[in-house]
Design an enzyme around this catalytic site. Structure first.
Site, PDB file in Angstrom:
ATOM      1  N   PHE A 147       0.864  -1.181   0.000  1.00  0.00           N
ATOM      2  CA  PHE A 147       0.000   0.000   0.000  1.00  0.00           C
ATOM      3  C   PHE A 147       0.898   1.227   0.000  1.00  0.00           C
ATOM      4  O   PHE A 147       1.617   1.495   0.957  1.00  0.00           O
ATOM      5  CB  PHE A 147      -0.961   0.055   1.201  1.00  0.00           C
ATOM      6  CG  PHE A 147      -1.927   1.205   1.044  1.00  0.00           C
ATOM      7  CD1 PHE A 147      -3.111   1.049   0.348  1.00  0.00           C
ATOM      8  CD2 PHE A 147      -1.609   2.475   1.521  1.00  0.00           C
ATOM      9  CE1 PHE A 147      -3.982   2.121   0.148  1.00  0.00           C
ATOM     10  CE2 PHE A 147      -2.467   3.558   1.327  1.00  0.00           C
ATOM     11  CZ  PHE A 147      -3.656   3.373   0.636  1.00  0.00           C
ATOM     12  N   ASP A 232       9.535   2.816   1.767  1.00  0.00           N
ATOM     13  CA  ASP A 232       8.358   3.622   2.102  1.00  0.00           C
ATOM     14  C   ASP A 232       8.113   3.488   3.606  1.00  0.00           C
ATOM     15  O   ASP A 232       7.562   2.498   4.085  1.00  0.00           O
ATOM     16  CB  ASP A 232       7.141   3.144   1.308  1.00  0.00           C
ATOM     17  CG  ASP A 232       5.887   3.975   1.614  1.00  0.00           C
ATOM     18  OD1 ASP A 232       5.896   4.711   2.620  1.00  0.00           O
ATOM     19  OD2 ASP A 232       4.902   3.846   0.868  1.00  0.00           O
ATOM     20  N   LYS A 261       2.783  11.217   6.920  1.00  0.00           N
ATOM     21  CA  LYS A 261       1.956  11.038   8.110  1.00  0.00           C
ATOM     22  C   LYS A 261       2.473  11.812   9.330  1.00  0.00           C
ATOM     23  O   LYS A 261       2.205  12.990   9.447  1.00  0.00           O
ATOM     24  CB  LYS A 261       1.816   9.544   8.409  1.00  0.00           C
ATOM     25  CG  LYS A 261       1.026   8.800   7.309  1.00  0.00           C
ATOM     26  CD  LYS A 261       0.558   7.462   7.791  1.00  0.00           C
ATOM     27  CE  LYS A 261       0.040   6.570   6.674  1.00  0.00           C
ATOM     28  NZ  LYS A 261      -1.327   6.866   6.271  1.00  0.00           N
TER      29      LYS A 261
END
Ligand SMILES: Cc1ncc(COP(=O)(O)O)c(C=O)c1O
Length: 406
Positions: A147, A232, A261
């Site tokens: 993801f 990531d 984030k």
């Protein structure tokens, strides 16, 4: 004078969203109105322990005083210049973030997906300019069940049909191999490979932790093959796993790290691509950009986030309380939990499907005052703010036990 409209309750607000809000999410039926630390409060004043923390965007809890203060101070001075001009906050942010992550250069962006897109562009440019891959032939090797976000290019290499179906045609140039499988990755890498792009821990897939040696193996393989290792760390990074970066568990240094984030402190979207000068240096003026990337408000909040992480306190808390989380979950195995994976303050918990879907378990936990979210099937993810106390964490585990065993 007309009287002010009466405040709307949770049910009314949820019903009001239905006709006007695109249905791209399926939120739990809780309407949050305010929050502090690890706790949120809904419009009726009910309190919940936040065990999701904005998918790790709230690593420092809601409204951490140092972050709120940095944002307020900056709001009173300067919020946006665009990169047409310099601003007085960006240099300090880039220096501090490069220092924290032990690398040379920073490319500031806003959302996680933008950081991933930017990382892909940097890797392709590096492949053409430095490695000598023929024009438009660069490939990037990615892992199944990844993801990395929702843009058209990113869903092009998703293996989740719900994320892809209906959004083609897709961007070419990606090869998908099973996660945690070095032999498959080795077979997929060739002279056209610009980079391997993986999550050090696959969050959305259910907090899947690869075998020990996998990340070091990817590092060794990419070095040998002459391609980049792009990690990531948008969900796994910035303290969540007990280290600043999850790759530190195997003492691995990727060529490029993607952050997002928590970098925005739960206040503004802040993301970044960080890497060595010989990689990020391939970008020249005009080749890439973003109106909001590196804006002074984001830089001020991002700098305050880096300052919190420089203390090491949050990484330490994640490691110490991670032991409490693991212990609590281990005690539930066979009592409603069929298995779990945990690192730091982050866990994917597979609940016995006979007890309900992850969604149903999340709704039951919500009614008991604990907010979590399912990943898929009967798996729920626990990712509390790193400011959670041991007592709060034990309380949440007790609630999970109650929900699973009563
Ligand atoms: C590993 C990873 N990469 C990228 C993203 C995309 O981030 P954003 O939603 O900010 O675009 C996410 C979001 O969940 C993520 O977990």
């Amino acid at each position: 004078m007309t009287a002010p409209a009466p405040a709307r309750g949770s049910e009314e607000l949820i019903r009001a969203e239905e006709p006007v809000l695109a249905h791209n999410y399926h939120p739990l039926p809780v309407v949050v109105a305010r929050a502090e630390g690890a706790w949120v409060e809904d419009v009726e004043g009910r309190r919940y322990l936040d065990m999701l923390a904005g998918y790790s965007a709230l690593n420092f809890g809601h409204r951490h005083p140092a972050l709120i203060e940095a944002a307020h101070r900056q709001l009173d001075r300067l919020t946006l210049t665009s990169r047409a001009f310099h601003n007085d906050r960006l240099a300090g942010f880039a220096e501090r973030l490069a220092g924290l992550t032990g690398t040379d250069m920073v490319l500031p962006m806003n959302t996680g997906a933008e950081a991933v897109e930017s990382g892909i562009k940097v890797a392709r440019k590096w492949a053409y300019d430095v490695k000598g891959v023929p024009a438009d032939r660069a490939t990037i090797v990615v892992a199944a069940d990844n993801f990395h976000g929702r843009t058209t290019t990113i869903v092009s290499f998703s293996t989740d049909e719900t994320a892809r179906a209906g959004f083609g045609p897709f961007t070419p140039g990606f090869r998908v191999v099973p996660y945690n499988d070095l032999a498959a990755m080795e077979a997929a890498v060739d002279e056209t490979t610009a980079a391997v792009l993986i999550e050090p821990i696959q969050g959305e897939a259910g907090v899947l932790i690869p075998d020990d040696g996998y990340l070091a193996g990817v590092r060794e393989l990419t070095r040998r093959a002459g391609c980049l290792f792009v990690a990531d760390e948008i969900q796994s990074g910035l303290g969540r796993t007990g280290h600043t970066l999850a790759v530190a568990h195997e003492s691995v240094e990727p060529d490029v790290v993607l952050l997002g984030k928590a970098l925005g402190g739960g206040i503004v979207p802040v993301s970044a691509v960080v890497g060595r000068r010989d990689v990020l240096g391939v970008l020249h003026p005009g080749e890439h950009g973003s109106t909001f990337g590196g804006n002074p408000l984001a830089a001020a909040v991002g700098t305050a986030v880096v300052e919190l992480l420089e203390t090491g306190e949050f990484q330490r808390r994640a490691a110490e309380l991670g032991a409490v989380l693991r212990e609590g979950l281990a005690a539930l195995v066979g009592r409603g939990v069929v298995g779990f994976r945990a690192r730091g303050l982050w866990a994917g918990v597979d609940v016995d499907p006979a007890l309900g879907t992850g969604r149903e378990i999340s709704e039951r936990l919500m009614r008991e005052g604990v907010l979590v979210k399912d990943t898929h099937g009967s798996t729920i993810r626990l990712a509390p703010p790193l400011t959670v106390t041991g007592e709060e964490l034990r309380g949440a585990l007790g609630t999970l036990e109650k929900v699973l065993t009563s």
